[in-house]
Design an enzyme around this catalytic site. Sequence first.
Site, short mmCIF file in Angstrom:
data_model
loop_
_atom_site.label_atom_id
_atom_site.label_comp_id
_atom_site.label_asym_id
_atom_site.label_seq_id
_atom_site.Cartn_x
_atom_site.Cartn_y
_atom_site.Cartn_z
N GLU A 1 2.42 -8.50 8.51
CA GLU A 1 0.95 -9.13 7.88
C GLU A 1 0.90 -10.19 9.81
O GLU A 1 1.38 -11.50 9.28
CB GLU A 1 1.63 -9.69 6.89
CG GLU A 1 1.54 -8.87 5.72
CD GLU A 1 1.82 -9.66 4.27
OE1 GLU A 1 1.18 -8.36 3.11
OE2 GLU A 1 2.22 -11.03 4.02
N GLU B 1 -0.01 -2.00 1.57
CA GLU B 1 1.04 -3.28 0.85
C GLU B 1 -0.78 -3.38 -0.76
O GLU B 1 -1.22 -4.06 -0.71
CB GLU B 1 1.13 -4.49 0.55
CG GLU B 1 2.40 -4.94 1.65
CD GLU B 1 2.74 -5.56 2.20
OE1 GLU B 1 2.90 -6.80 1.06
OE2 GLU B 1 3.35 -6.10 2.84
#
Length: 345
Positions: free
Chosen positions: A137, A246
């Site tokens: 991320e 995710e």
Amino acid sequence: MTREWLKGMDISFVDEIESAGGAFYENGERRDVLDIMRDNGVNSIRLRIWNEPVGGFCNLERTVLMAKRIKEKGLHFLLDFHYSDKWADPANQWKPKAWEGLYLEGLCDAVHGYTSVVLDALGVAGALPDMVQVGNEITPGMLWGDGRVDGEHDTDAQWEAFTSLVKAGVSAVRARAPAAEVMIHIDRGGDWATTRKFFDRFELHGVDFDVIGQSYYPWWHGTLADLKLNLDNTARAYGKPIYVVETAYPWTIEPVEGRAFIFEREDQLHAGYPATVEGQAAYLRDFLEIIRGVPDGLGAGFHWWEPAWIPSKPDWSVGHPNNWSNLTLFDFEGNKLASMEVLKE
């Protein structure tokens, strides 16, 4: 190359759960969680790796053990480098303690060296990953503050520094695991404007990577329509395979005494998907349809984040209290939920 469409799970907590006595069941029978998943359509497993985490789990030694299990089951393996001793995410991209005194050139050497050591160890164990995330991320950069690019750090010089760190990791993957694909993972599943800005910068700086990863949680990142718009635009703009690496959705939000959930309110729900096993299954089904519909077949798969993070320990205080156990694909006792069976459809 014919690309296997990935139906994946991130089970990074399973090692810790099993060590604490947690177990998993299907139709009342205790089984290896990997066997349960594989028999229900899963073909890929993702693991995070932390440099020197408190408690030891998700370090190199434990990751090698888990990677061997994954490979022995014949599953695709995605390795997620956080380059930290703890969570790396949009709010936390902190250097591991051993690297705190390093600046950019030394950090680049450290990223390359550490990535190489990890991949060499996995190679010796016969468990090299099939795909590698260089960072987790990393929308705001990585290894703050040298590689930070959010807010006041959003400058040409900082992007140059950040991408040089990523390139150091990519170089190590190319050398040590040449068959592995390199993923760049950000957390903007429903945000085309930020996705475009990020990957335009990576193109400008000549970062070498193979596939794009996104995080998409509807209570943070918008509607499924937002996800579809972003994935479709990303495919048209960059022409690379895309994974929503995710996601999650609740199977209950009923309060449980002594347990807190990160997702606990009706107003967090996506319209049309109640917090039930059936609602979770409907979410997963429609989510998969969006990925499969990405132009030019570039929607390449997904991973559910921590489907097996059941509350097996009385105290999850070592940096990660378990507030996720209603977003899993197993109930609180480790029984497989019927929603996982969507993957067999």
